[in-house]
Design a protein around this motif. Structure first.
Motif, PDB file in Angstrom:
ATOM      1  N   LEU A 155       0.666  -1.237  -0.182  1.00  0.00           N
ATOM      2  CA  LEU A 155      -0.122  -0.288  -0.113  1.00  0.00           C
ATOM      3  C   LEU A 155       0.459   1.627   0.205  1.00  0.00           C
ATOM      4  CD1 LEU A 155      -2.834  -1.113   2.160  1.00  0.00           C
ATOM      5  CD2 LEU A 155      -2.926  -1.210  -0.457  1.00  0.00           C
ATOM      6  N   ILE A 156       2.238   1.074  -0.026  1.00  0.00           N
ATOM      7  CA  ILE A 156       2.995   2.228   0.386  1.00  0.00           C
ATOM      8  C   ILE A 156       3.073   2.885  -1.175  1.00  0.00           C
ATOM      9  CG2 ILE A 156       4.377   1.760   1.787  1.00  0.00           C
ATOM     10  CD1 ILE A 156       6.112   0.708  -0.247  1.00  0.00           C
ATOM     11  N   LEU A 157       2.528   2.072  -1.632  1.00  0.00           N
ATOM     12  CA  LEU A 157       2.983   2.130  -4.123  1.00  0.00           C
ATOM     13  C   LEU A 157       1.428   3.521  -4.006  1.00  0.00           C
ATOM     14  CD1 LEU A 157       3.867  -1.248  -4.951  1.00  0.00           C
ATOM     15  CD2 LEU A 157       5.483   1.358  -4.211  1.00  0.00           C
ATOM     16  N   PRO A 158       0.156   2.943  -3.711  1.00  0.00           N
ATOM     17  CA  PRO A 158      -1.232   3.580  -4.489  1.00  0.00           C
ATOM     18  C   PRO A 158      -0.618   5.226  -3.077  1.00  0.00           C
ATOM     19  CG  PRO A 158      -1.479   1.479  -3.310  1.00  0.00           C
ATOM     20  CD  PRO A 158      -0.476   1.463  -3.513  1.00  0.00           C
ATOM     21  N   THR A 170       2.797  -0.059   8.274  1.00  0.00           N
ATOM     22  CA  THR A 170       1.510   0.652   8.514  1.00  0.00           C
ATOM     23  C   THR A 170       0.569   0.077   7.515  1.00  0.00           C
ATOM     24  OG1 THR A 170       2.365   3.106   9.255  1.00  0.00           O
ATOM     25  CG2 THR A 170      -0.073   2.824   7.919  1.00  0.00           C
ATOM     26  N   SER A 171       1.042   0.086   6.281  1.00  0.00           N
ATOM     27  CA  SER A 171       0.747  -0.864   5.529  1.00  0.00           C
ATOM     28  C   SER A 171       0.601  -2.410   5.837  1.00  0.00           C
ATOM     29  CB  SER A 171       1.494  -1.363   3.830  1.00  0.00           C
ATOM     30  OG  SER A 171       0.435  -1.576   2.934  1.00  0.00           O
ATOM     31  N   TRP A 172       1.322  -3.271   6.256  1.00  0.00           N
ATOM     32  CA  TRP A 172       1.119  -4.092   7.126  1.00  0.00           C
ATOM     33  C   TRP A 172      -0.100  -4.451   8.191  1.00  0.00           C
ATOM     34  CZ3 TRP A 172       3.114  -8.773   6.383  1.00  0.00           C
ATOM     35  CH2 TRP A 172       2.987 -10.285   6.709  1.00  0.00           C
ATOM     36  N   LYS A 173      -0.309  -3.180   8.752  1.00  0.00           N
ATOM     37  CA  LYS A 173      -0.670  -3.258   9.771  1.00  0.00           C
ATOM     38  C   LYS A 173      -2.729  -3.435   9.682  1.00  0.00           C
ATOM     39  CE  LYS A 173      -1.843  -1.034  14.156  1.00  0.00           C
ATOM     40  NZ  LYS A 173      -1.535   0.284  14.922  1.00  0.00           N
ATOM     41  N   VAL A 174      -2.266  -2.361   8.675  1.00  0.00           N
ATOM     42  CA  VAL A 174      -3.615  -2.468   8.112  1.00  0.00           C
ATOM     43  C   VAL A 174      -4.462  -3.528   7.094  1.00  0.00           C
ATOM     44  CG1 VAL A 174      -3.794  -0.129   7.972  1.00  0.00           C
ATOM     45  CG2 VAL A 174      -3.610  -0.854   5.865  1.00  0.00           C
ATOM     46  N   THR A 175      -3.535  -4.597   6.246  1.00  0.00           N
ATOM     47  CA  THR A 175      -4.234  -5.533   5.443  1.00  0.00           C
ATOM     48  C   THR A 175      -4.262  -6.612   6.518  1.00  0.00           C
ATOM     49  OG1 THR A 175      -1.957  -5.643   5.214  1.00  0.00           O
ATOM     50  CG2 THR A 175      -2.795  -4.022   3.427  1.00  0.00           C
ATOM     51  N   SER A 176      -4.406  -6.345   7.397  1.00  0.00           N
ATOM     52  CA  SER A 176      -3.672  -7.782   8.570  1.00  0.00           C
ATOM     53  C   SER A 176      -5.827  -8.706   8.240  1.00  0.00           C
ATOM     54  CB  SER A 176      -3.898  -6.852   9.602  1.00  0.00           C
ATOM     55  OG  SER A 176      -5.125  -6.313  10.735  1.00  0.00           O
ATOM     56  N   ALA A 216       0.318 -10.651 -16.631  1.00  0.00           N
ATOM     57  CA  ALA A 216      -1.156 -10.256 -15.861  1.00  0.00           C
ATOM     58  C   ALA A 216      -1.194 -10.664 -14.521  1.00  0.00           C
ATOM     59  CB  ALA A 216      -1.828 -12.071 -16.995  1.00  0.00           C
ATOM     60  N   GLY A 217      -0.214 -11.255 -14.014  1.00  0.00           N
ATOM     61  CA  GLY A 217      -0.130 -11.781 -13.041  1.00  0.00           C
ATOM     62  C   GLY A 217       0.110 -10.129 -12.186  1.00  0.00           C
ATOM     63  N   LEU A 218       0.978  -9.346 -12.851  1.00  0.00           N
ATOM     64  CA  LEU A 218       1.322  -8.192 -12.050  1.00  0.00           C
ATOM     65  C   LEU A 218       0.139  -7.371 -11.821  1.00  0.00           C
ATOM     66  CD1 LEU A 218       4.904  -7.470 -13.638  1.00  0.00           C
ATOM     67  CD2 LEU A 218       4.756  -8.444 -10.836  1.00  0.00           C
ATOM     68  N   ILE A 219      -0.707  -7.412 -13.206  1.00  0.00           N
ATOM     69  CA  ILE A 219      -1.756  -6.616 -13.579  1.00  0.00           C
ATOM     70  C   ILE A 219      -2.767  -7.393 -12.194  1.00  0.00           C
ATOM     71  CG2 ILE A 219      -4.109  -6.015 -15.278  1.00  0.00           C
ATOM     72  CD1 ILE A 219      -1.421  -5.179 -16.063  1.00  0.00           C
ATOM     73  N   LEU A 220      -3.321  -8.278 -12.008  1.00  0.00           N
ATOM     74  CA  LEU A 220      -4.218  -8.669 -10.924  1.00  0.00           C
ATOM     75  C   LEU A 220      -3.445  -8.639  -9.816  1.00  0.00           C
ATOM     76  CD1 LEU A 220      -6.417 -10.016  -9.913  1.00  0.00           C
ATOM     77  CD2 LEU A 220      -4.840 -12.492 -10.476  1.00  0.00           C
ATOM     78  N   CYS A 221      -2.042  -8.017  -9.642  1.00  0.00           N
ATOM     79  CA  CYS A 221      -1.468  -7.691  -8.728  1.00  0.00           C
ATOM     80  C   CYS A 221      -1.188  -6.499  -8.160  1.00  0.00           C
ATOM     81  CB  CYS A 221       0.295  -7.681  -8.192  1.00  0.00           C
ATOM     82  SG  CYS A 221      -0.185  -9.894  -7.225  1.00  0.00           S
ATOM     83  N   GLU A 227      -7.671  -2.255  -5.509  1.00  0.00           N
ATOM     84  CA  GLU A 227      -8.908  -1.640  -3.722  1.00  0.00           C
ATOM     85  C   GLU A 227      -8.441  -2.369  -3.014  1.00  0.00           C
ATOM     86  OE1 GLU A 227     -11.796  -1.714  -5.183  1.00  0.00           O
ATOM     87  OE2 GLU A 227     -10.573  -1.674  -7.119  1.00  0.00           O
ATOM     88  N   LEU A 228      -7.262  -2.614  -2.335  1.00  0.00           N
ATOM     89  CA  LEU A 228      -7.164  -3.081  -0.445  1.00  0.00           C
ATOM     90  C   LEU A 228      -7.110  -0.699  -0.497  1.00  0.00           C
ATOM     91  CD1 LEU A 228      -4.488  -5.156  -0.065  1.00  0.00           C
ATOM     92  CD2 LEU A 228      -6.865  -5.171   0.740  1.00  0.00           C
TER      93      LEU A 228
END
Length: 238
Positions: A155-158, A170-176, A216-221, A227-228
């Motif tokens: 989530l550091i990217l978006p 923080t990203s790790w915490k909020v996606t728990s 395709a895998g990267l696009i899905l990721c 969305e997260l």
């Protein structure tokens, strides 16, 4: 991301093709690798080729730079409604530097986790007496775990794309609360890539299909990350 296939293709296909063509050219010119005979596994095995290290470092920089350009444009398109310019992503020069910094941090994390998996976990497979299908199942599970770990930090990217940086912790915490769904998607991504790796090596068509599967895998990721971020925006701002 699937809901906007046309914009997804406009934002990713041409830059990805340019990145792969550039990488192939670098590997050929610097490392002297015969591209027409390469497969995904052969490319990894070529790390022992003289000249490979500088070639892969330059290739990694190219992929990170183009990936940052594409990722930044995608996140801002989905989150802010910015459109692509012609057939290329928009040039967001004012936000590129912080986003590129986030990409490099994420790349460093990726390399660190991959090395940990390779040197600490993979050697356990023969020790546990696993072989054939059993070893393949363990390998898929380990790689899916790797992708899950990375996506939970991503989530550091978006956040960087919007000029609202957050830390990896923080990203790790909020996606728990999303570990299960993330692992399920990661498992699908790994299956797609592993299936492509089973294609016979030795021809350019197989190599193109293999890297198309990676695309395709990267696009899905990227879709999952975006969305997260939208779902967890309130927690990130807290």
């Amino acid at each position: 991301m699937v809901r906007d296939r046309g914009m997804t293709l406009r934002l990713t296909v041409l830059p990805w093709a340019v990145a792969m063509a550039t990488v192939f050219a670098i590997l050929e010119l610097i490392a002297g690798l015969g591209l027409s005979s390469l497969g995904y596994d052969q490319l990894l095995a070529s790390m022992r080729t003289p000249g490979y290290l500088p070639a892969i470092m330059i290739s990694l920089f190219v992929v990170c730079t183009i990936g940052a350009w594409v990722g930044l444009s995608w996140h801002r398109h989905v989150l802010l409604g910015e459109k692509a310019v012609a057939v290329l992503p928009r040039n967001n020069s004012e936000t590129f530097d912080p986003y590129f910094d986030a990409v490099m941090k994420f790349t460093a994390l990726t390399l660190g986790v991959v090395m940990m998996i390779k040197y600490l976990m993979v050697p356990l497979v023969p020790v546990l007496g696993l072989a054939g299908p059993g070893a393949k199942v363990i390998s898929v599970a380990i790689n899916a775990l790797l992708v899950t770990i990375l996506l939970r930090h991503a989530l550091i990217l978006p956040a960087a794309a919007l000029g609202k940086p957050v830390s990896m912790s923080t990203s790790w915490k909020v996606t728990s609360g999303f570990t299960g769904p993330i692992f399920s998607i990661a498992f699908v991504v790994v299956i797609v890539v592993e299936t492509a790796r089973m294609l016979p090596a030795g021809n350019l068509a197989a190599l193109v299909l293999q890297f198309t599967a990676v695309w395709a895998g990267l696009i899905l990721c990227f879709g999952v990350i975006t969305e997260l971020y939208k779902v967890r925006t309130r927690k990130l701002a807290a």
